[in-house]
Design an enzyme around this catalytic site. Structure first.
Site, short mmCIF file in Angstrom:
data_model
loop_
_atom_site.label_atom_id
_atom_site.label_comp_id
_atom_site.label_asym_id
_atom_site.label_seq_id
_atom_site.Cartn_x
_atom_site.Cartn_y
_atom_site.Cartn_z
CG HIS A 14 -1.82 -1.09 1.18
ND1 HIS A 14 -1.62 -2.33 1.82
CD2 HIS A 14 -3.18 -1.20 1.23
CE1 HIS A 14 -2.22 -3.27 1.06
NE2 HIS A 14 -3.23 -2.47 1.01
CG HIS A 61 -9.12 -2.21 2.22
ND1 HIS A 61 -10.31 -3.19 2.47
CD2 HIS A 61 -7.84 -2.59 1.27
CE1 HIS A 61 -9.34 -4.00 2.92
NE2 HIS A 61 -7.65 -3.54 2.42
#
Length: 261
Positions: free
Chosen positions: A71, A93
């Site tokens: 990420h 998320h």
């Protein structure tokens, strides 16, 4: 190395409970950990931890957190958004607190622009509206004339799938003739009921409300094109809109009722 990385159960939890009280040991937590797990708790280095049997033990081992997550962080995310400058940004998320911090930073960063930043909850629907430009191409007689920038083009707008075309009314009539002039209605005495002849090769007869019959002389071309005729017949009930014919008396009655209302 042992899993799971949250230290909730399994081999990683067993090894942690065996080694957590010895200051010679260390625990390296790679990647993202979920809120409420033991791994998330020991990142803050508490003095003691609760074991699986309910007892407590001192946390003397070293704890290191190293991010191997794929990420992007805030710097990478904000740089990416600066390049795109989207009108809508949807955050999902992630943990509620962290997502809230990210939202506030993005609101500050894009305060001078008309950017909508949303962080919806689970199962919450989000609506976005886009004003996209549609391009239409001129065909036929309209395409023969060169138009200047800003000049208005007058014609019929025809949509086919996701494409748009502008043509003169006479060109549309010509194209419709090309499509339908090959379909000929047969007289009742010749066909003993409603029937059509297509391209002088195939005859389509209406037998009943649920049945039609197809007649043709078999050859490679006729057989190939007949597949298109069959596909059209099979889908015709889905493509033809319902038409309701009302009598003049019913129309007058409805108008009178509307006036009284």
């Amino acid at each position: 190395m042992a899993s799971p990385n949250g230290l909730q159960s399994g081999l990683s939890r067993q090894l942690f409970e065996m080694w957590c009280s010895d200051k010679k040991n260390a625990c390296v937590i790679p990647g993202y950990v979920v809120e409420g797990t033991l791994a998330k708790t020991i990142i803050n280095e508490p003095k003691e931890v609760t074991l699986m049997n309910g007892l407590t033990a001192p946390l003397n081992m070293q704890v290191h957190y190293i991010s191997f997550s794929a990420h992007a962080d805030f710097a990478q995310t904000s740089m990416f958004l600066k390049e795109l400058m989207p009108p809508n940004i949807i955050l999902f998320h992630g943990e509620a607190n962290e997502m809230g911090r990210l939202k506030q930073k993005l609101i500050t960063q894009f305060s001078n622009r008309n950017t909508k930043i949303i962080s919806p909850k689970n199962c919450q629907s989000v609506e976005m509206y886009f004003n996209s430009e549609k391009m239409a191409k001129t065909i036929g007689r309209l395409a023969e004339k060169t138009t200047e920038v800003g000049e208005t083009v007058s014609g019929l707008l025809v949509k086919k799938a996701f494409t748009y075309q502008i043509m003169a009314p006479d060109d549309l009539n010509h194209r419709l003739k090309q499509i339908f002039e090959s379909v000929e209605s047969l007289p009742d005495e010749e066909s003993e009921g409603p029937a059509f002849r297509v391209h002088e090769r195939w005859t389509v007869k209406y037998e009943s409300e649920k049945d039609i019959s197809l007649h043709w002389r078999s050859d490679p071309i006729s057989d190939m094109v007949l597949d298109s005729v069959v596909a059209l017949v099979l889908n015709i009930s889905h493509e033809i809109p319902k038409v309701v014919v009302e009598s003049e008396e019913a129309t007058k009655t409805e108008e009178e009722n509307n006036k009284k209302a």
